[in-house]
Design a protein around this motif. Structure first.
Motif, PDB file in Angstrom:
ATOM      1  N   ASP A   4       0.831  -1.205   0.000  1.00 10.48           N
ATOM      2  CA  ASP A   4       0.000   0.000   0.000  1.00 10.48           C
ATOM      3  C   ASP A   4       0.868   1.258   0.000  1.00 10.48           C
ATOM      4  O   ASP A   4       0.554   2.241  -0.684  1.00 10.48           O
ATOM      5  CB  ASP A   4      -0.917   0.017   1.224  1.00 10.48           C
ATOM      6  N   LEU A   5       1.955   1.217   0.757  1.00 10.20           N
ATOM      7  CA  LEU A   5       2.871   2.362   0.802  1.00 10.20           C
ATOM      8  C   LEU A   5       3.562   2.549  -0.544  1.00 10.20           C
ATOM      9  O   LEU A   5       3.717   3.674  -1.026  1.00 10.20           O
ATOM     10  CB  LEU A   5       3.907   2.175   1.909  1.00 10.20           C
ATOM     11  N   PHE A   6       3.971   1.446  -1.160  1.00  7.36           N
ATOM     12  CA  PHE A   6       4.619   1.528  -2.471  1.00  7.36           C
ATOM     13  C   PHE A   6       3.643   2.062  -3.524  1.00  7.36           C
ATOM     14  O   PHE A   6       4.017   2.887  -4.368  1.00  7.36           O
ATOM     15  CB  PHE A   6       5.149   0.156  -2.897  1.00  7.36           C
ATOM     16  N   ASN A   7       2.400   1.584  -3.488  1.00  2.00           N
ATOM     17  CA  ASN A   7       1.393   2.061  -4.441  1.00  2.00           C
ATOM     18  C   ASN A   7       1.136   3.553  -4.249  1.00  2.00           C
ATOM     19  O   ASN A   7       0.998   4.308  -5.224  1.00  2.00           O
ATOM     20  CB  ASN A   7       0.087   1.286  -4.270  1.00  2.00           C
ATOM     21  N   ALA A   8       1.057   3.960  -2.983  1.00  3.41           N
ATOM     22  CA  ALA A   8       0.839   5.378  -2.683  1.00  3.41           C
ATOM     23  C   ALA A   8       2.022   6.209  -3.162  1.00  3.41           C
ATOM     24  O   ALA A   8       1.842   7.297  -3.727  1.00  3.41           O
ATOM     25  CB  ALA A   8       0.634   5.559  -1.179  1.00  3.41           C
ATOM     26  N   ALA A   9       3.234   5.696  -2.944  1.00  4.10           N
ATOM     27  CA  ALA A   9       4.434   6.416  -3.389  1.00  4.10           C
ATOM     28  C   ALA A   9       4.436   6.585  -4.900  1.00  4.10           C
ATOM     29  O   ALA A   9       4.775   7.653  -5.419  1.00  4.10           O
ATOM     30  CB  ALA A   9       5.686   5.670  -2.929  1.00  4.10           C
ATOM     31  N   ASN A  10       4.051   5.537  -5.613  1.00  3.34           N
ATOM     32  CA  ASN A  10       3.997   5.624  -7.081  1.00  3.34           C
ATOM     33  C   ASN A  10       3.045   6.714  -7.541  1.00  3.34           C
ATOM     34  O   ASN A  10       3.345   7.464  -8.480  1.00  3.34           O
ATOM     35  CB  ASN A  10       3.566   4.273  -7.664  1.00  3.34           C
ATOM     36  N   LYS A  11       1.887   6.821  -6.896  1.00  2.07           N
ATOM     37  CA  LYS A  11       0.908   7.852  -7.275  1.00  2.07           C
ATOM     38  C   LYS A  11       1.464   9.255  -7.021  1.00  2.07           C
ATOM     39  O   LYS A  11       1.311  10.160  -7.856  1.00  2.07           O
ATOM     40  CB  LYS A  11      -0.388   7.653  -6.487  1.00  2.07           C
ATOM     41  N   ILE A  12       2.101   9.417  -5.870  1.00  5.71           N
ATOM     42  CA  ILE A  12       2.649  10.738  -5.521  1.00  5.71           C
ATOM     43  C   ILE A  12       3.799  11.113  -6.451  1.00  5.71           C
ATOM     44  O   ILE A  12       3.890  12.251  -6.921  1.00  5.71           O
ATOM     45  CB  ILE A  12       3.114  10.743  -4.050  1.00  5.71           C
ATOM     46  N   LYS A  40       4.362  10.087  -9.468  1.00  5.53           N
ATOM     47  CA  LYS A  40       3.860  10.370 -10.807  1.00  5.53           C
ATOM     48  C   LYS A  40       3.414  11.824 -10.932  1.00  5.53           C
ATOM     49  O   LYS A  40       3.606  12.461 -11.973  1.00  5.53           O
ATOM     50  CB  LYS A  40       2.698   9.431 -11.139  1.00  5.53           C
ATOM     51  N   LYS A  41       2.831  12.346  -9.846  1.00  5.44           N
ATOM     52  CA  LYS A  41       2.302  13.707  -9.873  1.00  5.44           C
ATOM     53  C   LYS A  41       3.334  14.748  -9.462  1.00  5.44           C
ATOM     54  O   LYS A  41       3.419  15.831 -10.070  1.00  5.44           O
ATOM     55  CB  LYS A  41       1.093  13.794  -8.944  1.00  5.44           C
ATOM     56  N   HIS A  42       4.147  14.438  -8.439  1.00  7.96           N
ATOM     57  CA  HIS A  42       5.033  15.451  -7.849  1.00  7.96           C
ATOM     58  C   HIS A  42       6.524  15.139  -7.985  1.00  7.96           C
ATOM     59  O   HIS A  42       7.354  15.976  -7.625  1.00  7.96           O
ATOM     60  CB  HIS A  42       4.708  15.621  -6.361  1.00  7.96           C
ATOM     61  N   GLY A  43       6.876  13.939  -8.484  1.00  9.56           N
ATOM     62  CA  GLY A  43       8.284  13.567  -8.538  1.00  9.56           C
ATOM     63  C   GLY A  43       8.782  13.093  -7.177  1.00  9.56           C
ATOM     64  O   GLY A  43       8.065  13.151  -6.171  1.00  9.56           O
ATOM     65  N   PHE A  44      10.019  12.612  -7.137  1.00  8.08           N
ATOM     66  CA  PHE A  44      10.570  12.090  -5.892  1.00  8.08           C
ATOM     67  C   PHE A  44      10.727  13.181  -4.839  1.00  8.08           C
ATOM     68  O   PHE A  44      10.576  12.922  -3.644  1.00  8.08           O
ATOM     69  CB  PHE A  44      11.922  11.407  -6.147  1.00  8.08           C
ATOM     70  N   THR A  45      11.036  14.393  -5.273  1.00  7.87           N
ATOM     71  CA  THR A  45      11.215  15.475  -4.299  1.00  7.87           C
ATOM     72  C   THR A  45       9.904  15.858  -3.631  1.00  7.87           C
ATOM     73  O   THR A  45       9.900  16.473  -2.573  1.00  7.87           O
ATOM     74  CB  THR A  45      11.829  16.717  -4.972  1.00  7.87           C
ATOM     75  N   GLY A  46       8.784  15.478  -4.251  1.00  2.33           N
ATOM     76  CA  GLY A  46       7.480  15.789  -3.673  1.00  2.33           C
ATOM     77  C   GLY A  46       6.929  14.681  -2.792  1.00  2.33           C
ATOM     78  O   GLY A  46       5.811  14.790  -2.284  1.00  2.33           O
ATOM     79  N   LEU A  47       7.716  13.608  -2.632  1.00  4.35           N
ATOM     80  CA  LEU A  47       7.265  12.496  -1.801  1.00  4.35           C
ATOM     81  C   LEU A  47       7.596  12.797  -0.342  1.00  4.35           C
ATOM     82  O   LEU A  47       8.703  12.578   0.129  1.00  4.35           O
ATOM     83  CB  LEU A  47       7.948  11.195  -2.236  1.00  4.35           C
ATOM     84  N   SER A  69       9.807  -0.025 -22.165  1.00  2.00           N
ATOM     85  CA  SER A  69       9.745  -0.137 -20.705  1.00  2.00           C
ATOM     86  C   SER A  69       9.782   1.231 -20.034  1.00  2.00           C
ATOM     87  O   SER A  69       9.067   1.477 -19.056  1.00  2.00           O
ATOM     88  CB  SER A  69      10.906  -0.997 -20.196  1.00  2.00           C
ATOM     89  N   LEU A  70      10.624   2.110 -20.564  1.00  2.00           N
ATOM     90  CA  LEU A  70      10.735   3.442 -19.965  1.00  2.00           C
ATOM     91  C   LEU A  70       9.462   4.252 -20.176  1.00  2.00           C
ATOM     92  O   LEU A  70       9.024   4.984 -19.283  1.00  2.00           O
ATOM     93  CB  LEU A  70      11.945   4.175 -20.547  1.00  2.00           C
ATOM     94  N   LEU A  71       8.859   4.115 -21.346  1.00  2.00           N
ATOM     95  CA  LEU A  71       7.603   4.811 -21.613  1.00  2.00           C
ATOM     96  C   LEU A  71       6.493   4.331 -20.682  1.00  2.00           C
ATOM     97  O   LEU A  71       5.637   5.112 -20.265  1.00  2.00           O
ATOM     98  CB  LEU A  71       7.180   4.596 -23.070  1.00  2.00           C
ATOM     99  N   GLU A  72       6.515   3.035 -20.350  1.00  2.00           N
ATOM    100  CA  GLU A  72       5.461   2.459 -19.512  1.00  2.00           C
ATOM    101  C   GLU A  72       5.651   2.764 -18.035  1.00  2.00           C
ATOM    102  O   GLU A  72       4.700   2.645 -17.258  1.00  2.00           O
ATOM    103  CB  GLU A  72       5.402   0.947 -19.723  1.00  2.00           C
ATOM    104  N   SER A  73       6.879   3.121 -17.629  1.00  2.25           N
ATOM    105  CA  SER A  73       7.158   3.310 -16.201  1.00  2.25           C
ATOM    106  C   SER A  73       7.440   4.770 -15.893  1.00  2.25           C
ATOM    107  O   SER A  73       8.571   5.248 -16.000  1.00  2.25           O
ATOM    108  CB  SER A  73       8.353   2.449 -15.771  1.00  2.25           C
ATOM    109  N   ASN A  74       6.396   5.478 -15.489  1.00  4.55           N
ATOM    110  CA  ASN A  74       6.564   6.874 -15.120  1.00  4.55           C
ATOM    111  C   ASN A  74       7.489   7.015 -13.916  1.00  4.55           C
ATOM    112  O   ASN A  74       8.280   7.956 -13.826  1.00  4.55           O
ATOM    113  CB  ASN A  74       5.203   7.500 -14.823  1.00  4.55           C
ATOM    114  N   THR A  75       7.410   6.051 -12.994  1.00  6.68           N
ATOM    115  CA  THR A  75       8.267   6.104 -11.801  1.00  6.68           C
ATOM    116  C   THR A  75       9.735   5.965 -12.186  1.00  6.68           C
ATOM    117  O   THR A  75      10.597   6.646 -11.612  1.00  6.68           O
ATOM    118  CB  THR A  75       7.877   4.986 -10.811  1.00  6.68           C
ATOM    119  N   MET A  76      10.030   5.097 -13.158  1.00  7.08           N
ATOM    120  CA  MET A  76      11.418   4.950 -13.604  1.00  7.08           C
ATOM    121  C   MET A  76      11.916   6.244 -14.234  1.00  7.08           C
ATOM    122  O   MET A  76      13.064   6.651 -14.019  1.00  7.08           O
ATOM    123  CB  MET A  76      11.524   3.801 -14.603  1.00  7.08           C
ATOM    124  N   GLN A  77      11.076   6.905 -14.994  1.00  6.91           N
ATOM    125  CA  GLN A  77      11.451   8.196 -15.566  1.00  6.91           C
ATOM    126  C   GLN A  77      11.771   9.198 -14.464  1.00  6.91           C
ATOM    127  O   GLN A  77      12.776   9.922 -14.544  1.00  6.91           O
ATOM    128  CB  GLN A  77      10.310   8.731 -16.436  1.00  6.91           C
TER     129      GLN A  77
END
Length: 249
Positions: A22-30, A32-39, A103-111
């Motif tokens: 659940d935490l990982f899923n939540a992190a992915n959503k955040i 995607k919207k705000h980037g790692f610095t917004g987590l 793969s990179l296109l499909e993974s927003n988190t990887m980007q």
């Protein structure tokens, strides 16, 4: 009867594995919207519907959580490779690059992770970047041996291509690049079409370690192909294997 107890909502208890997911899923959503610095902790707890105390029972702090989170992407490059042991190494190299683009296109988190690595130097970004390279050693060693004796080092040439792919995909929403809009299917199709052609131009004359030198036969085959000579005649005349001839067409 204690009506207060009956009206108190029960807390939803999650197993440790469920909580982490659940935490990982939540992190992915955040991300995607705000980037790692917004987590942030507050955003993560709100999105995952979790309490700080539950989080700290599992992780030391946000850095500890992020360190475990990004490990999901250590083998990302390996997973992009469609490897066929019977195929010519150059075909495997083409599949690697095209698979990487998809793969990179499909993974927003990887980007977002790659963008974070390029913009911020810390323990997590350094470890994530280095681990990704370390976990690709078997792939690298395979291509080093399979495409040896190249004028352009396979490692350097593909590093430039990989870096270019990373940048073009991460940059694509900002605008065109060299008049190509890589945010469109047409732009991506051009990229996926031309990268394999670039690999052919760079490495079609490379030989595996211990492979017999056939550069003269290869040059003859090219001339015959240019003059539309039948493939069967080219093969009989040069003695080149089918996998080598495939790279020349």
């Amino acid at each position: 009867m204690d009506t207060q107890d009956n009206n108190t909502p029960k807390r939803h208890r999650r197993k440790k594995a469920d909580l982490e997911q659940d935490l990982f899923n939540a992190a992915n959503k955040i991300i995607k919207k705000h980037g790692f610095t917004g987590l942030t902790m507050s955003r993560l707890m709100r999105e995952a519907k979790a309490e700080n105390a539950v989080f700290y029972n599992r992780y030391k702090d946000m850095n500890d959580f992020l360190d475990k989170f990004v490990r999901n992407y250590d083998y990302w490059l390996n997973d992009s490779l469609q490897f066929n042991s019977e195929a010519h190494p150059l075909e495997n190299a083409k599949n690697l690059m095209v698979g990487l683009i998809d793969s990179l296109l499909e993974s927003n988190t990887m980007q977002k992770l790659i963008a974070w690595e390029m913009n911020e130097k810390n323990f997590i970004t350094q470890r994530a970047a280095q681990n990704r390279d370390n976990n690709s050693q078997l792939i690298i060693e395979y291509f080093e041996k399979a495409l040896a004796n190249c004028k352009v080092s396979f490692n350097v040439g593909t590093a430039v291509m990989l870096g270019g792919i990373y940048y073009l995909i991460i940059h694509r929403e900002l605008g065109t690049f060299n008049n190509i809009d890589f945010s469109t299917p047409e732009g991506i199709a051009k990229l996926k079409h031309d990268i394999p052609l670039m690999l052919e131009q760079l490495y079609q004359d490379c030989q595996s370690e211990g492979e017999e030198d056939n550069s003269k036969e290869t040059e003859i085959a090219r001339r015959l192909i240019k003059n539309n000579v039948e493939r069967k005649i080219i093969k009989e005349s040069t003695g080149l294997a089918d996998e080598i001839l495939d790279t020349l067409y």
